[in-house]
Design a protein around this motif. Structure first.
Motif, short mmCIF file in Angstrom:
data_model
loop_
_atom_site.label_atom_id
_atom_site.label_comp_id
_atom_site.label_asym_id
_atom_site.label_seq_id
_atom_site.Cartn_x
_atom_site.Cartn_y
_atom_site.Cartn_z
N ASP A 388 31.46 -32.23 22.27
CA ASP A 388 30.26 -32.75 21.61
C ASP A 388 29.00 -32.14 22.24
O ASP A 388 27.88 -32.47 21.86
CB ASP A 388 30.21 -34.27 21.66
N GLY A 389 29.22 -31.27 23.25
CA GLY A 389 28.10 -30.55 23.86
C GLY A 389 27.35 -31.30 24.92
O GLY A 389 26.34 -30.80 25.44
N ASP A 390 27.82 -32.48 25.31
CA ASP A 390 27.07 -33.33 26.23
C ASP A 390 27.47 -33.03 27.68
O ASP A 390 28.17 -33.80 28.33
CB ASP A 390 27.32 -34.80 25.90
N PHE A 391 27.04 -31.88 28.21
CA PHE A 391 27.33 -31.51 29.59
C PHE A 391 26.36 -32.23 30.52
O PHE A 391 25.17 -32.23 30.29
CB PHE A 391 27.18 -30.00 29.80
N ASN A 392 26.88 -32.80 31.59
CA ASN A 392 25.97 -33.50 32.50
C ASN A 392 26.33 -33.34 33.97
O ASN A 392 25.77 -34.01 34.81
CB ASN A 392 25.89 -35.00 32.15
N LEU A 418 33.64 -25.25 18.75
CA LEU A 418 33.91 -26.24 17.70
C LEU A 418 33.23 -27.54 18.11
O LEU A 418 33.57 -28.13 19.14
CB LEU A 418 35.42 -26.46 17.54
N GLY A 419 32.25 -27.97 17.33
CA GLY A 419 31.51 -29.18 17.64
C GLY A 419 32.11 -30.40 16.96
O GLY A 419 32.54 -30.33 15.81
N PHE A 420 32.12 -31.52 17.67
CA PHE A 420 32.69 -32.76 17.15
C PHE A 420 31.76 -33.93 17.47
O PHE A 420 31.04 -33.91 18.46
CB PHE A 420 34.06 -33.04 17.78
N GLY A 439 30.70 -15.36 19.85
CA GLY A 439 31.66 -16.10 19.04
C GLY A 439 30.97 -16.82 17.90
O GLY A 439 29.77 -16.68 17.69
N ASN A 440 31.72 -17.61 17.15
CA ASN A 440 31.14 -18.37 16.04
C ASN A 440 31.11 -19.85 16.39
O ASN A 440 31.74 -20.30 17.34
CB ASN A 440 31.89 -18.12 14.72
N TYR A 441 30.36 -20.59 15.59
CA TYR A 441 30.11 -22.00 15.87
C TYR A 441 30.34 -22.78 14.59
O TYR A 441 29.75 -22.49 13.55
CB TYR A 441 28.67 -22.15 16.38
N ALA A 442 31.22 -23.76 14.66
CA ALA A 442 31.52 -24.61 13.51
C ALA A 442 31.42 -26.06 13.92
O ALA A 442 31.72 -26.42 15.07
CB ALA A 442 32.91 -24.31 12.97
N TYR A 443 30.97 -26.91 12.99
CA TYR A 443 30.94 -28.35 13.23
C TYR A 443 32.05 -28.97 12.39
O TYR A 443 32.12 -28.77 11.17
CB TYR A 443 29.59 -28.95 12.83
N ILE A 444 32.93 -29.72 13.03
CA ILE A 444 34.09 -30.30 12.35
C ILE A 444 33.96 -31.82 12.35
O ILE A 444 34.00 -32.46 13.40
CB ILE A 444 35.40 -29.86 13.03
#
Length: 661
Positions: A388-392, A418-420, A439-444
């Motif tokens: 989900d991209g939430d790196f902390n 791949l985003g979720f 690379g490519n970026y997709a939201y699933i």
């Protein structure tokens, strides 16, 4: 005699049991009585049971019903529920009639505790166990209480055009900690002062599926979530592939701009060559999976698991997969394993659990290490990050992560993202990672999108046929007064970058198509967008104008690309003449893509939208729907209709940051 009676009783009971357990298969199609379009994800229920199914992107369904079943119910928000007697039929086709209730009549809120909501309209809360019977009429957003899989193990989703059961979680209203990179729209540029326009291709499509998530959840998307080029390039277009073993072919089409007929609209289309799956090079893949606590939602890690298993089914014996996870720390769950060991790979995926903080930087470093140890010199080496991209924890800033990716990509290993999920979704970070990682970026957001990305478009998602693809257009000021590139704001390059082979640009995969639109103000058209400036003191514009080329050429399009294993680029070009065709005579793809662009401008509330409208875009999209075998264009038309309704309705819940009720 007593024994005989017992035997007869058992026989009768077994016969009755057999009648109750015997099933037969019913198939059919559900369409709208209004326009004949398929109704996607309509629910089909056997009355009196919990047996159900749903329609696919073509409106088709299959359901196994007990032989004793008498009636099927067909339901979709915005349509009247219809009961149909089964009888002896094996095929039941249904046309649903629109409901008279409007979108603004029902609003569903309820997102975070201790937040003040501004609610304009009536409020309803739906319990999942009663959703099939309670949901009638159009819904602006749905919050499901209780077990999200209560009905036949499917969640109920809110949809501005309807509701449906889905292998996903019900979407919640927008959280206040989603992040999107702000960007200023491309402006009209004077062709005398700046005759060159240069940009990198973009094959990503994450913005479209993310925008769809917002609209299906009953909310207009944030303007910065709308990237027009990604909306356009979500769809496939019918372009001829390259010849003479070239990796990419270029196509152009010129007409009037549908939102301003005085302007021209140029479509540039690129088509990458398609390589049969059996002929694709072997793959060295590393699945890098975020298993931190933020991934515990059912539309995150569980959807990641089902999505990646779809990809595993596409693998060949020569392909290899390793599995790396990260939470508070990073670790290898599965060493590099042959693609024929599908059960072993799937078992490792199934055993994943979410918990802990998010050491994204450590995970990416470990993934590159594993990929390097199993590097295939002539193969496809790629990390597939699911998060989900939430790196902390660790290297968490966008800048630090980008530098890490830029350094590692030199090894020939690509990074796809791949985003979720939703709520804490970090679109800005994931787009940057995929961009820097070649690379490519997709939201699933559901299983259907996973199938599209990882099965239907398997080759394009994973296998690069042309890298660092750049375009540079030189406009003839004798024909073009001003021009504007629609979208690609974060892909614009300096004119010097075009000939610089060290400058990174976008890649195209097997079978990929890319579309870019330029809106053009012809010479002689008085227009407020073609702004003037005071006369220059040291340069005589009159002399510049006198030297303009009187050629009928409107522009020259040049594009550069590299072979996947080459560091030197190749150059191709095409000339466009000022010979536009009437908009009605353009291809179905031109019409449809321009309709998507028009909706994108409306969703962004573009100051360049001019006479654009949802009604016009919907009508144009219908004209450009074409064969639409996969149903994606029909889905877009319904999405545009939902956006139109939402844009007129004030019945949307809003969250005030930091204020308690």
């Amino acid at each position: 005699m007593k024994k005989l009676m017992i035997i007869l009783t058992l026989f009768v009971s077994l016969a009755a049991f057999k009648r109750d357990t015997d099933t037969r298969t019913i198939t059919g199609k559900v369409t709208s009585a209004d326009d004949g379009l398929p109704v996607i994800a309509a629910t089909v229920i056997v009355d009196g049971t919990k047996i159900g199914s749903q329609t696919d992107v073509n409106g088709k369904y299959t359901i196994n019903v007990p032989t004793s079943a008498a009636t099927l119910s067909f339901a979709y928000i915005g349509y009247k529920t219809q009961q149909v007697a089964i009888g002896n039929r094996k095929e039941i086709n249904v046309k649903l009639e629109s409901s008279s209730r409007q979108l603004s009549e029902v609003v569903v809120t309820g997102y975070q505790a201790k937040r003040k909501k501004e609610v304009l309209g009536s409020v309803a809360v739906v319990n999942a166990d009663k959703a099939y019977t309670q949901l009638q009429g159009r819904v602006a957003g749905v919050t499901v209480q209780g077990n999200p899989g209560a009905v036949n193990n499917m969640a109920i989703r809110g949809n501005a055009a309807g509701y449906y059961a889905y292998n996903s979680v019900a979407p919640a209203p927008i959280a206040d900690n989603e992040s999107y990179k702000g960007m200023a729209e491309n402006k009209f540029t004077n062709s005398v002062n700046e005759p060159l326009s240069t940009f990198s291709v973009d094959v990503d499509a994450a913005s479209y599926s993310n925008v769809r998530r917002f609209i299906n959840g009953g909310q207009m998307p944030p303007e910065d979530a709308v990237r027009v080029e990604e909306m356009i390039n979500y769809f496939k277009y019918d372009l001829a592939g390259p010849k003479d073993n070239e990796p990419v072919a270029i196509h152009t089409e010129l007409s009037s701009a549908p939102w301003n007929p005085k302007h021209r609209l140029l479509r540039i289309g690129l088509k990458a060559k398609t390589i049969a799956t059996n002929n694709l090079p072997a793959s060295n893949l590393v699945f890098l999976i975020d298993v931190s606590g933020s991934m515990s939602d059912v539309n995150k890690l569980p959807l990641v698991q089902s999505s990646l298993k779809m990809l595993v089914d596409q693998l060949r014996p020569q392909d290899k997969v390793a599995l790396v996870v990260y939470a508070g720390a990073a670790g290898v769950v599965l060493p590099s394993t042959g693609g024929d060991k599908k059960e072993t790979i799937k078992n490792a995926i199934d055993n994943l659990q979410a918990g802990g903080s998010t050491a994204g930087g450590a995970g990416i470093k470990l993934a590159y290490k594993i990929a390097s140890e199993n590097l295939m010199k002539k193969g496809n080496n790629r990390i597939i990050l699911a998060t989900d991209g939430d790196f902390n924890v660790g290297a968490s800033s966008d800048e630090a992560m980008e530098k890490l990716i830029e350094k590692e990509r030199e090894s020939g290993i690509s990074l796809s993202v791949l985003g979720f999920g939703m709520g804490n979704y970090k679109d800005s970070k994931m787009e940057a990672l995929a961009d820097k990682g070649n690379g490519n970026y997709a939201y699933i957001d559901n299983a259907t999108e996973a199938h599209k990305t990882l099965v239907s478009e398997f080759g394009g998602t994973l296998f690069t046929v042309a890298k660092d693809v750049k375009l540079q257009i030189e406009f003839n000021p004798g024909k073009v007064q001003a021009y504007r590139l629609l979208g690609y704001e974060n892909r614009v390059l300096d004119k010097e970058d075009f000939n610089d082979d060290k400058k990174d640009a976008g890649d195209m995969g097997s079978g990929h198509t890319v579309t870019a639109f330029y809106e053009i103000i012809p010479v002689g058209i008085k227009d407020s967008f073609a702004a003037s400036v005071d006369p220059l003191k040291y340069q005589k514009i009159e002399q510049v104008k006198a030297d303009l080329n009187p050629s009928a050429e409107m522009m020259t399009i040049k594009f550069r690309y590299k072979e996947p294993t080459s560091s030197a680029s190749k150059l191709s070009q095409a000339v466009v003449y000022d010979k536009p065709v009437e908009f009605k005579q353009t291809s179905t793809d031109f019409k449809f893509a321009s309709a998507v662009a028009e909706v994108g401008m409306l969703l962004r509330n573009s100051k360049f939208k001019q006479k654009a409208s949802f009604d016009h875009a919907i009508a144009t999209a219908r004209e450009g729907k074409g064969t639409d075998n996969e149903g994606y264009r029909a889905e877009f038309i319904r999405l545009a209709e939902s956006a139109k309704s939402l844009s007129k309705s004030n019945a949307i819940a809003k969250v005030d940051d930091g204020e308690e009720e």
